[in-house]
Design a protein around this motif. Sequence first.
Motif, PDB file in Angstrom:
ATOM      1  N   GLN A  23      -7.220   7.575   1.401  1.00 51.54           N
ATOM      2  CA  GLN A  23      -7.893   8.328   0.340  1.00 51.54           C
ATOM      3  C   GLN A  23      -7.236   9.694   0.195  1.00 51.54           C
ATOM      4  O   GLN A  23      -6.665  10.218   1.158  1.00 51.54           O
ATOM      5  CB  GLN A  23      -9.381   8.507   0.672  1.00 51.54           C
ATOM      6  N   SER A  52      -5.036  18.407  -3.915  1.00 47.02           N
ATOM      7  CA  SER A  52      -5.210  17.112  -3.267  1.00 47.02           C
ATOM      8  C   SER A  52      -3.845  16.553  -2.911  1.00 47.02           C
ATOM      9  O   SER A  52      -2.899  16.631  -3.711  1.00 47.02           O
ATOM     10  CB  SER A  52      -5.949  16.138  -4.193  1.00 47.02           C
ATOM     11  N   ASN A  62     -14.272  17.700   2.006  1.00 49.18           N
ATOM     12  CA  ASN A  62     -14.567  16.287   1.812  1.00 49.18           C
ATOM     13  C   ASN A  62     -14.718  16.020   0.322  1.00 49.18           C
ATOM     14  O   ASN A  62     -14.585  16.938  -0.509  1.00 49.18           O
ATOM     15  CB  ASN A  62     -15.811  15.870   2.604  1.00 49.18           C
ATOM     16  N   ILE A  63     -15.013  14.798  -0.029  1.00 46.28           N
ATOM     17  CA  ILE A  63     -15.040  14.423  -1.445  1.00 46.28           C
ATOM     18  C   ILE A  63     -16.138  15.168  -2.202  1.00 46.28           C
ATOM     19  O   ILE A  63     -15.974  15.523  -3.377  1.00 46.28           O
ATOM     20  CB  ILE A  63     -15.196  12.888  -1.593  1.00 46.28           C
ATOM     21  N   LEU A  81      -6.564  13.585   0.208  1.00 47.93           N
ATOM     22  CA  LEU A  81      -7.021  14.642   1.110  1.00 47.93           C
ATOM     23  C   LEU A  81      -7.101  15.944   0.319  1.00 47.93           C
ATOM     24  O   LEU A  81      -6.153  16.315  -0.380  1.00 47.93           O
ATOM     25  CB  LEU A  81      -6.056  14.780   2.283  1.00 47.93           C
ATOM     26  N   SER A 100     -17.555  18.303  -1.429  1.00 47.39           N
ATOM     27  CA  SER A 100     -17.242  19.715  -1.617  1.00 47.39           C
ATOM     28  C   SER A 100     -16.057  19.913  -2.563  1.00 47.39           C
ATOM     29  O   SER A 100     -16.026  20.876  -3.337  1.00 47.39           O
ATOM     30  CB  SER A 100     -16.968  20.388  -0.263  1.00 47.39           C
ATOM     31  N   LYS A 102     -10.193  22.429   4.681  1.00 44.00           N
ATOM     32  CA  LYS A 102     -10.120  21.013   4.333  1.00 44.00           C
ATOM     33  C   LYS A 102     -11.490  20.588   3.823  1.00 44.00           C
ATOM     34  O   LYS A 102     -12.505  20.817   4.495  1.00 44.00           O
ATOM     35  CB  LYS A 102      -9.708  20.177   5.550  1.00 44.00           C
TER      36      LYS A 102
END
Length: 221
Positions: free
Chosen positions: A135, A115, A155-156, A137, A158, A153
Amino acid sequence: VTNFLRQSFPVLSDLMGDSRWAMLIRDFYRDHNSHSPLFPDLPKEFLDYLASERASGKHSDEQNDPPFLYELAHYEWVETGLALAEESPADPAIDPLGALLANRPITSSLAWLFSYRYPVNEIGKENQPELPAEQPLHYLVFRDDTDNVKFLKLNIVSARLFEILSTESALSGEAALERIATELAHPQLEKVISGGSAILEQWRDKGIVLGTLPVQSGPHA
């Protein structure tokens, strides 16, 4: 040393320019006490320098460093680190075709989650953010079956799914997704499970998920 590190950190060295890059490498070579004599370990030593000595305040040009200096360097180092990493032996009991929701999806040791505060995959000469994202990444870095290092990339949802699967051994894929839905107070559990199932299938296709093992039962599950 300068040329080798330039190859290891091509984006960072390019956006800093020749003179600033040479100055940065000079400071590293002068001030950092490397713990490994091996040349392939040099990029990791440089990363350790950025994380520790570089922020000490004793370098007159530190104020000119981009705010994303360490994160971009770390993102670029990951490719080298993962390319050289040794794969942990997989459990022979893993079923490569097992049901991902009913059983425990097993993640590859060559898939790493990170992250960052800055969009490190987008940074370049024409895009140098001064402020971090609102937020965190999330990025999943993995080595495929042809030994190529690739980045996803996340998301929150996954990112949290991969974190749970790689750190907890007692949950099925469905149980992990149910936990995420509870944590997010998501009103549609079925939607979370359906989307998560698709993600797991994609990860298995890419070798991020190796297969499944049975869900453990008993008091220690």
